[in-house]
Design an enzyme around this catalytic site. Structure first.
Site: not given
Ligand code: KE4
Length: 425
Positions: A237, A265, A142
């Site tokens: 990533d 994060k 993801y």
């Molecule tokens: P954000 O756009 O949510 O800041 O980051 C996206 C993203 C990109 N790459 C990786 C490896 C990630 O894990 C994420 C976002 N992680 C999720 C949890 N698995 C965020 C939680 C959510 O979507 O509410």
């Protein structure tokens, strides 16, 4: 009616599903999501004053625990000077210098406002730099809700059972080649069969959005070699793994250096942030220097920079990685031991402060293995833990996090709860 239920009923009237991010809706585990009114150290305090040991850590940012005084102080100092300037600011330079110092692949950096923006901009830049359009991603990984990457995606997309989101035109999806993780032959074949060439591989080096999956020996090195041989950009990533598995992330831990890295994060200290960086020759293709456009009103926001710089400085000073590895290992081994006593099929992959729970007879090496796990077991465990003061991620396809504010007593309380839960299975 309790406060969370009342808040959820109000929210559902005007926010789709009552949440601002789908995985928070507890769809995979059932029940009403609790609302949090405060967080401190390793604890969340719910709207109904229940205290929970938190293994979600706001999905990764809270590596120091919640409400760390140094981060709080940094933000309040910045707040006294204003909240957003729309011009370059001194903290942005300090943040950029820290990221160039800490992350092996980063010669130049651009701040943005989320992990999604970081990965979206990284693949646009890779396409602009190479002049090619195809991208390789891996099933279950993801990378945020980027149109062309919401194909066989993990995290909330997988949790809700729609890893291929609606609303993505076929014309976008066909530019994305989805391959199984931990299979170098599949990657080599994709390159040899591609007539127009492939711009980039984007990979979570340790996938953590379909549970936590570890690379086979030599896998990441193999991706590096294939990208070199095919003049493709290798993008790690590390939005989740960056600054968590070691100060310099997986690329420092393994010695495999990508061409670009997406971050997020932890570098925001809990405030909205993203960043992408890499080789100067690639980054210089970005506007205003080069032809690839990318922008953001709040990019480099002074409050987020203050929180992020404080978070990174704290990591440099405390270097908590051995302690986090020890806590993570203690918890993972303890859980496996208990599951064995009750003959429950459970794999607990763990690296540093990250671990996950695959209720599966066999080790999990890729997306297909992950989705063959017994998710009904996870649901029972989740509910038992939540009712007794421990908050696990509300999905079997997420990863659990330990913060530097967690203590041995948290670990032993958690193991006691797992023992109670498994006994009742
Ligand atoms: P954000 O756009 O949510 O800041 O980051 C996206 C993203 C990109 N790459 C990786 C490896 C990630 O894990 C994420 C976002 N992680 C999720 C949890 N698995 C965020 C939680 C959510 O979507 O509410």
């Amino acid at each position: 009616m309790n406060q969370s239920q009342e808040l959820f009923d109000r929210a559902k009237k005007i926010i789709p599903g009552g949440v601002n991010s789908p995985v928070r809706a507890f769809r995979a585990v059932g029940g009403t999501p609790f609302f949090t009114k405060q967080a401190k150290g390793s604890r969340l305090i719910t709207a109904d004053d229940q205290e929970l040991i938190d293994y979600v850590c706001t999905w990764g940012p809270a590596i120091h625990g919640h409400d760390h005084p140094v981060i709080r102080e940094a933000v309040s100092e910045a707040l006294a000077k204003g909240t957003s300037f729309g011009t370059p600011g001194p903290d942005e330079v300090e943040m950029a210098e820290l990221l160039v110092e800490i992350v092996p692949s980063v010669e130049k950096i651009r701040m943005c406002n989320s992990g999604t923006e970081a990965t979206m901009s990284s693949i646009r830049l890779a396409r602009g730099f190479t002049g090619k359009s195809k991208i390789i991603k891996f099933a279950g990984c993801y990378h945020g809700h980027v149109d062309s990457l919401l194909v066989k995606a993990g995290s909330g997309a997988l949790t809700l059972g729609n890893p291929d989101s609606a609303g993505i035109p076929e014309s976008f999806a066909k530019e994305t080649i989805v391959l199984p993780y931990n299979d170098l032959t599949a990657v080599e074949n994709a390159f040899s069969q591609s007539e127009d060439g492939i711009a980039a591989i984007i990979v979570e080096p340790y996938p953590a959005n379909c549970g936590l999956i570890l690379p086979d020996d030599g896998y990441l090195e193999g991706l590096r070699k294939i990208c070199d041989h095919n003049q493709a950009v290798l993008i790690f990533d590390e939005v989740m793994t960056g600054f968590r598995l070691s100060l310099g992330g997986v690329q420092e831990k393994t010695g495999v250096t990508p061409d670009m890295t997406a971050m997020g994060k932890i570098i925001g200290g809990g405030l909205p942030v993203g960043a992408f960086g890499g080789k100067a020759e690639i980054m210089d293709f970005l506007a205003p220097l080069g032809p690839v456009y990318q922008a953001g009103t709040l990019s480099g926001n002074p409050l987020a920079m203050a929180a992020g710089v404080a978070s990174l400085q704290l990591l440099k000073e405390s270097m908590p990685y051995d302690r986090l590895e020890s806590l993570g290992n203690q918890l993972a081994l303890g859980i496996q031991q208990i599951a064995k006593e009750y003959s429950i099929p459970l794999q607990v992959p763990q690296v540093g402060s990250m671990y996950c729970l695959f209720f599966n007879e066999n080790p999990v090496r890729n997306f297909e293995d992950a989705i063959s796990s017994h998710s009904e077991y996870f649901k029972k465990l989740f509910q038992h833990c939540l009712a007794n003061g421990v908050y696990l991620p509300p999905s079997p396809y997420e990863t659990c996090f330990i913060s530097n504010a967690h203590i041995e007593n948290d670990i032993s309380k958690t193991l006691d709860l797992f023992n109670e839960a498994f006994k009742a299975f």
